[in-house]
Design a protein around this motif. Structure first.
Motif, PDB file in Angstrom:
ATOM      1  N   HIS A   1       0.815  -1.208   0.000  1.00 19.10           N
ATOM      2  CA  HIS A   1       0.000   0.000   0.000  1.00 19.10           C
ATOM      3  C   HIS A   1       0.854   1.266   0.000  1.00 19.10           C
ATOM      4  N   SER A   2       2.075   1.180  -0.511  1.00 14.15           N
ATOM      5  CA  SER A   2       2.931   2.362  -0.533  1.00 14.15           C
ATOM      6  C   SER A   2       2.391   3.370  -1.551  1.00 14.15           C
ATOM      7  N   SER A   3       2.706   4.628  -1.323  1.00 14.15           N
ATOM      8  CA  SER A   3       2.145   5.702  -2.134  1.00 14.15           C
ATOM      9  C   SER A   3       2.680   5.732  -3.563  1.00 14.15           C
ATOM     10  N   VAL A   4       3.724   4.982  -3.852  1.00 12.47           N
ATOM     11  CA  VAL A   4       4.297   4.981  -5.194  1.00 12.47           C
ATOM     12  C   VAL A   4       3.297   4.441  -6.224  1.00 12.47           C
ATOM     13  N   TYR A   5       2.319   3.646  -5.800  1.00 12.32           N
ATOM     14  CA  TYR A   5       1.350   3.052  -6.710  1.00 12.32           C
ATOM     15  C   TYR A   5       0.105   3.913  -6.887  1.00 12.32           C
ATOM     16  N   TYR A   6       0.029   5.061  -6.230  1.00  8.71           N
ATOM     17  CA  TYR A   6      -1.162   5.903  -6.271  1.00  8.71           C
ATOM     18  C   TYR A   6      -0.850   7.255  -6.895  1.00  8.71           C
ATOM     19  N   GLN A   7      -1.777   7.766  -7.664  1.00  6.21           N
ATOM     20  CA  GLN A   7      -1.711   9.133  -8.185  1.00  6.21           C
ATOM     21  C   GLN A   7      -2.924   9.849  -7.606  1.00  6.21           C
ATOM     22  N   ARG A   8      -2.681  10.915  -6.856  1.00  5.27           N
ATOM     23  CA  ARG A   8      -3.766  11.619  -6.176  1.00  5.27           C
ATOM     24  C   ARG A   8      -3.926  13.025  -6.737  1.00  5.27           C
ATOM     25  N   PHE A   9      -5.182  13.421  -6.926  1.00  4.69           N
ATOM     26  CA  PHE A   9      -5.529  14.780  -7.309  1.00  4.69           C
ATOM     27  C   PHE A   9      -6.530  15.296  -6.295  1.00  4.69           C
ATOM     28  N   TYR A  10      -6.264  16.469  -5.766  1.00  2.91           N
ATOM     29  CA  TYR A  10      -7.143  17.101  -4.787  1.00  2.91           C
ATOM     30  C   TYR A  10      -7.970  18.152  -5.518  1.00  2.91           C
ATOM     31  N   ILE A  11      -9.271  17.987  -5.486  1.00  6.88           N
ATOM     32  CA  ILE A  11     -10.182  18.882  -6.185  1.00  6.88           C
ATOM     33  C   ILE A  11     -10.935  19.711  -5.156  1.00  6.88           C
ATOM     34  N   SER A  12     -10.848  21.009  -5.285  1.00 11.07           N
ATOM     35  CA  SER A  12     -11.580  21.927  -4.417  1.00 11.07           C
ATOM     36  C   SER A  12     -12.576  22.693  -5.272  1.00 11.07           C
ATOM     37  N   SER A  13     -13.823  22.698  -4.851  1.00 15.20           N
ATOM     38  CA  SER A  13     -14.866  23.456  -5.541  1.00 15.20           C
ATOM     39  C   SER A  13     -15.448  24.448  -4.544  1.00 15.20           C
ATOM     40  N   PHE A  14     -15.623  25.676  -4.990  1.00 14.91           N
ATOM     41  CA  PHE A  14     -16.166  26.710  -4.111  1.00 14.91           C
ATOM     42  C   PHE A  14     -16.675  27.862  -4.951  1.00 14.91           C
ATOM     43  N   ASN A  15     -17.260  28.824  -4.301  1.00  8.88           N
ATOM     44  CA  ASN A  15     -17.743  30.031  -4.960  1.00  8.88           C
ATOM     45  C   ASN A  15     -16.954  31.224  -4.460  1.00  8.88           C
ATOM     46  N   LEU A  16     -16.644  32.130  -5.367  1.00 14.88           N
ATOM     47  CA  LEU A  16     -16.123  33.449  -5.018  1.00 14.88           C
ATOM     48  C   LEU A  16     -17.178  34.428  -5.523  1.00 14.88           C
ATOM     49  N   GLY A  17     -17.964  34.957  -4.605  1.00 12.79           N
ATOM     50  CA  GLY A  17     -19.112  35.771  -5.007  1.00 12.79           C
ATOM     51  C   GLY A  17     -20.109  34.861  -5.699  1.00 12.79           C
ATOM     52  N   ASP A  18     -20.481  35.197  -6.935  1.00 12.20           N
ATOM     53  CA  ASP A  18     -21.421  34.351  -7.689  1.00 12.20           C
ATOM     54  C   ASP A  18     -20.713  33.489  -8.732  1.00 12.20           C
ATOM     55  N   GLN A  19     -19.386  33.466  -8.702  1.00 15.43           N
ATOM     56  CA  GLN A  19     -18.581  32.722  -9.676  1.00 15.43           C
ATOM     57  C   GLN A  19     -18.222  31.337  -9.127  1.00 15.43           C
ATOM     58  N   ALA A  20     -18.539  30.268  -9.899  1.00 18.80           N
ATOM     59  CA  ALA A  20     -18.165  28.896  -9.521  1.00 18.80           C
ATOM     60  C   ALA A  20     -16.688  28.684  -9.848  1.00 18.80           C
ATOM     61  N   ILE A  21     -15.942  28.142  -8.884  1.00 20.72           N
ATOM     62  CA  ILE A  21     -14.505  27.940  -9.012  1.00 20.72           C
ATOM     63  C   ILE A  21     -14.187  26.466  -8.794  1.00 20.72           C
ATOM     64  N   GLN A  22     -13.251  25.939  -9.592  1.00 23.06           N
ATOM     65  CA  GLN A  22     -12.784  24.570  -9.394  1.00 23.06           C
ATOM     66  C   GLN A  22     -11.265  24.547  -9.511  1.00 23.06           C
ATOM     67  N   ALA A  23     -10.612  23.870  -8.580  1.00 24.83           N
ATOM     68  CA  ALA A  23      -9.154  23.782  -8.572  1.00 24.83           C
ATOM     69  C   ALA A  23      -8.742  22.319  -8.430  1.00 24.83           C
ATOM     70  N   LYS A  24      -7.836  21.871  -9.310  1.00 27.69           N
ATOM     71  CA  LYS A  24      -7.285  20.513  -9.251  1.00 27.69           C
ATOM     72  C   LYS A  24      -5.788  20.650  -9.072  1.00 27.69           C
ATOM     73  N   PHE A  25      -5.294  20.196  -7.922  1.00 28.98           N
ATOM     74  CA  PHE A  25      -3.871  20.271  -7.621  1.00 28.98           C
ATOM     75  C   PHE A  25      -3.393  18.919  -7.115  1.00 28.98           C
ATOM     76  N   SER A  26      -2.080  18.719  -7.134  1.00 28.73           N
ATOM     77  CA  SER A  26      -1.502  17.476  -6.619  1.00 28.73           C
ATOM     78  C   SER A  26      -1.366  17.523  -5.095  1.00 28.73           C
ATOM     79  N   THR A  27      -1.551  18.689  -4.498  1.00 29.27           N
ATOM     80  CA  THR A  27      -1.591  18.842  -3.038  1.00 29.27           C
ATOM     81  C   THR A  27      -2.863  19.603  -2.691  1.00 29.27           C
TER      82      THR A  27
END
Length: 153
Positions: A28-54
Motif C-alpha cells: 500500500h505504498s504511495s508509489v502506486y497511487y496518483q492523487r488529485f485534490y479537487i476543491s470546488s467553491f464560490n467566489l461571489g457568484d462565480q463557480a470555481i474549481q481547482a485541481k492540484f496534486s496537493t
C-alpha cells in the motif's frame, strides 16, 4: 487568463485517486497511487474549481485571489493566494518544463534512429506523440507561470 478575488463560500474538497493496475495487493505504498485534490467553491457568484496534486489551503470565508481560465462549467484555477492564511499555491511549473525537455530529448533520439529514417510508420507515430506531449507540457508550464504572475501585487 484572468484573476478573481473574493470570499470563499460553499467549499467542498474531493480526492481523486488512481491506482496503478500493477500494484501488488499487499503493498500500500504511495508509489502506486496518483492523487488529485479537487476543491470546488464560490467566489461571489462565480463557480470555481481547482485541481492540484496537493490540497489547497483554504477555508470557508477566507479572502482569496485565484488566477486561471474560464471553462464551460467553472473557472479553472492554476494558482491562488489566500490573504487570510497568507498562503500561495500553484502546480510546479519547473517540473513541467523538465518533463517537456525530457520528452523532447526522447523525440530527438527517436528522430536519429534508423527506423524513422527508413520510413517506418510506428516510430513516426511515437515521434509525433512525444513532440505533442512536450509541447503540451511546455504550454501548461507557461500558463501556470502567467497565472502566478497575475497574483503578484
Amino acid at each position: 487568463m484572468s484573476a478573481i478575488s473574493g470570499t470563499v463560500s460553499n467549499l467542498s474538497h474531493e480526492l481523486l485517486e488512481y491506482v496503478n493496475p500493477e500494484k501488488p495487493t499487499h503493498d500500500h505504498s504511495s508509489v502506486y497511487y496518483q492523487r488529485f485534490y479537487i476543491s470546488s467553491f464560490n467566489l461571489g457568484d462565480q463557480a470555481i474549481q481547482a485541481k492540484f496534486s496537493t490540497p489547497m489551503k483554504i477555508g470557508d470565508s477566507d479572502s482569496v485571489t485565484v488566477s486561471g481560465y474560464r471553462s464551460n462549467t467553472a473557472f479553472q484555477v492554476l494558482a491562488y493566494r489566500n490573504q487570510t492564511q497568507e498562503v500561495t499555491g500553484a502546480e510546479n511549473w519547473v517540473m513541467l518544463v523538465l518533463g517537456a525537455l525530457f520528452f523532447l530529448a526522447v523525440a530527438i533520439g527517436l528522430l536519429n534512429s534508423e527506423l524513422v529514417s527508413e520510413g517506418a510508420l510506428i516510430p513516426k507515430l511515437f515521434l509525433s506523440g512525444f513532440v505533442l506531449v512536450a509541447i503540451y507540457m511546455a504550454y501548461r508550464a507557461l500558463l501556470i507561470r502567467e497565472a502566478i504572475g497575475l497574483l503578484q501585487p
